[in-house]
Write an enzyme that holds these catalytic residues in place. Structure first.
Site, PDB file in Angstrom:
ATOM      1  N   SER A  77       0.693  -1.220  -0.150  1.00 30.72           N
ATOM      2  CA  SER A  77      -0.092   0.200  -0.080  1.00 30.72           C
ATOM      3  C   SER A  77       0.964   1.180   0.133  1.00 30.72           C
ATOM      4  O   SER A  77       0.155   2.311   0.346  1.00 30.72           O
ATOM      5  CB  SER A  77      -0.966   0.195   1.132  1.00 30.72           C
ATOM      6  N   THR A 181      -0.509   1.693   4.974  1.00 30.51           N
ATOM      7  CA  THR A 181      -0.060   3.175   4.859  1.00 30.51           C
ATOM      8  C   THR A 181       0.577   3.884   5.930  1.00 30.51           C
ATOM      9  O   THR A 181       0.177   3.423   6.903  1.00 30.51           O
ATOM     10  CB  THR A 181      -1.635   4.236   4.314  1.00 30.51           C
ATOM     11  N   THR A 199       1.248   6.943   0.592  1.00 31.02           N
ATOM     12  CA  THR A 199       0.293   5.755   0.392  1.00 31.02           C
ATOM     13  C   THR A 199       0.296   5.476  -1.208  1.00 31.02           C
ATOM     14  O   THR A 199       0.512   6.454  -1.820  1.00 31.02           O
ATOM     15  CB  THR A 199      -1.047   5.776   1.021  1.00 31.02           C
ATOM     16  N   ARG A 209      -8.747   8.402  -8.283  1.00 35.88           N
ATOM     17  CA  ARG A 209      -9.220   8.257  -6.842  1.00 35.88           C
ATOM     18  C   ARG A 209      -8.001   8.987  -6.065  1.00 35.88           C
ATOM     19  O   ARG A 209      -6.952   8.641  -5.954  1.00 35.88           O
ATOM     20  CB  ARG A 209      -9.631   7.150  -6.407  1.00 35.88           C
ATOM     21  N   THR A 232      -4.775   6.247   8.985  1.00 35.24           N
ATOM     22  CA  THR A 232      -4.488   5.081   7.940  1.00 35.24           C
ATOM     23  C   THR A 232      -6.028   4.428   8.026  1.00 35.24           C
ATOM     24  O   THR A 232      -6.939   4.609   8.853  1.00 35.24           O
ATOM     25  CB  THR A 232      -3.468   4.056   8.598  1.00 35.24           C
ATOM     26  N   GLY A 233      -6.287   3.807   6.584  1.00 28.82           N
ATOM     27  CA  GLY A 233      -7.549   3.182   6.665  1.00 28.82           C
ATOM     28  C   GLY A 233      -8.356   3.754   5.449  1.00 28.82           C
ATOM     29  O   GLY A 233      -7.689   4.315   4.484  1.00 28.82           O
TER      30      GLY A 233
END
Ligand code: ASP
Length: 319
Positions: A77, A181, A199, A209, A232-233
């Protein structure tokens, strides 16, 4: 740092155990320089600590740390080896911010291995805060970065297998998307704070995106009076609450780092009607060296390195 202190720091650095794990639901505090990063980024912390332990700046430290997963093809990632978008392109997002609220950011950057260093060039060598896409790539090349293919054979194979079943929901893609990330925050010997975030975003994302990671206030925020935070996420959820800025503002109003991260998580969960499948994890460090993290789902951890310890801390979660 004087020589005696430096030798002491180096000695402690040589003695500390590298494999320590702990579980924490409260804020911890360190004295002196410290670096913390999302997930098991202990290798990144070591690169940052090399700088911090020699009285280097937090800004240099977070950049050096973020470059470690960016160069690692096994990290899917971040940077080189990151999973591509639906069109097979690896597109990178990164930002960096120092204690003077100076920041630089790049988004939707292709073919350049170290977006965090391009973000630092945006901070230092451009009149702007954020460059995206082709403009960011041209800027990077003018600054001497070389164009490289970032799609590894493994990442291409994963993309090709996804193409056979493209309706597969991205949220169920977790066995491939491990949300690693890196958000990295440091406090240096001079008491200055800086942070960076980098990331390749969510694998199999739509072309074009951009997530939270390059957005100052979402993926990262630093305020010299208060502290710093990173996220993160699932970036879309973090952007909706301006997550890292929210965490810093909650600390400004008296919350500890863990409590601030928890309240930001609660805000996201409540935006989703109290139930969520996706993951978001926050990390926070205040200017006194107190730090902590919190996540929506179990499984989030963060790594810490200071004079006394190198640790991977399992954070508490809402669910
Ligand atoms: N926050 C990143 C993004 O949404 C992804 C991640 O941390 O896994 O792009």
């Amino acid at each position: 740092m004087d020589r005696k202190k430096f030798l002491w720091t180096s000695l402690l650095g040589a003695l500390i155990p590298a494999g320590k794990f702990s579980f924490s639901g409260k804020s911890e505090q360190v004295v002196g320089p410290v670096v913390i990063s999302t997930w098991d980024n202990r290798k990144a912390n070591r690169a940052a600590w090399d700088i911090l332990s020699k009285a280097g700046t937090a800004l240099d430290a977070v950049e050096a740390g973020a470059r470690v997963p960016e160069a690692d093809p096994a990290d899917h990632s971040v940077g080189y080896g990151g999973y591509p978008d639906r069109t097979g392109k690896v597109t990178l997002d990164a930002c960096i911010m120092n204690e003077e609220s100076r920041c630089g950011s790049v988004a939707f950057l292709q073919d350049i291995k170290h977006p965090v260093s391009v973000a630092r060039k945006v901070l230092e060598s451009s009149p702007h805060v954020m460059l995206v896409g082709e403009g960011a790539r041209q800027f990077a090349m003018k600054q001497g970065f070389k164009k490289e293919n970032l799609l590894t054979d493994h990442a291409r194979e994963v993309w090709e297998s996804w193409k056979k079943n493209p309706e597969f929901p991205v949220t169920s893609w977790d066995k491939y998307i491990n949300h690693d990330t890196i958000g990295i925050l440091a406090l240096d010997e001079q008491g200055n704070l800086s942070g960076a975030c980098t990331t390749s975003g969510i694998g199999m994302k739509m072309h074009g995106r951009v997530g939270d990671s390059p957005l100052i206030g979402a993926g990262l925020f630093v305020d010299k009076e208060i502290g710093a935070a990173a996220a993160t996420g699932v970036g879309e959820e973090v952007i909706r609450v301006a997550g890292s800025h929210l965490v810093v503002e909650l600390m400004r109003h008296g919350s500890s780092p863990v409590e601030a991260c928890k309240q930001a998580v609660d805000r996201i969960v409540s935006n989703n009607g109290g139930q969520m499948e996706g993951q978001v994890g926050f990390l926070a460090l205040n200017k006194n060296g107190e730090y902590g993290g919190y996540s929506i789902q179990p499984g989030y951890s963060y790594a810490i390195r200071d004079m006394k310890t190198e640790e991977l801390v399992k954070s508490k979660s809402r669910f």
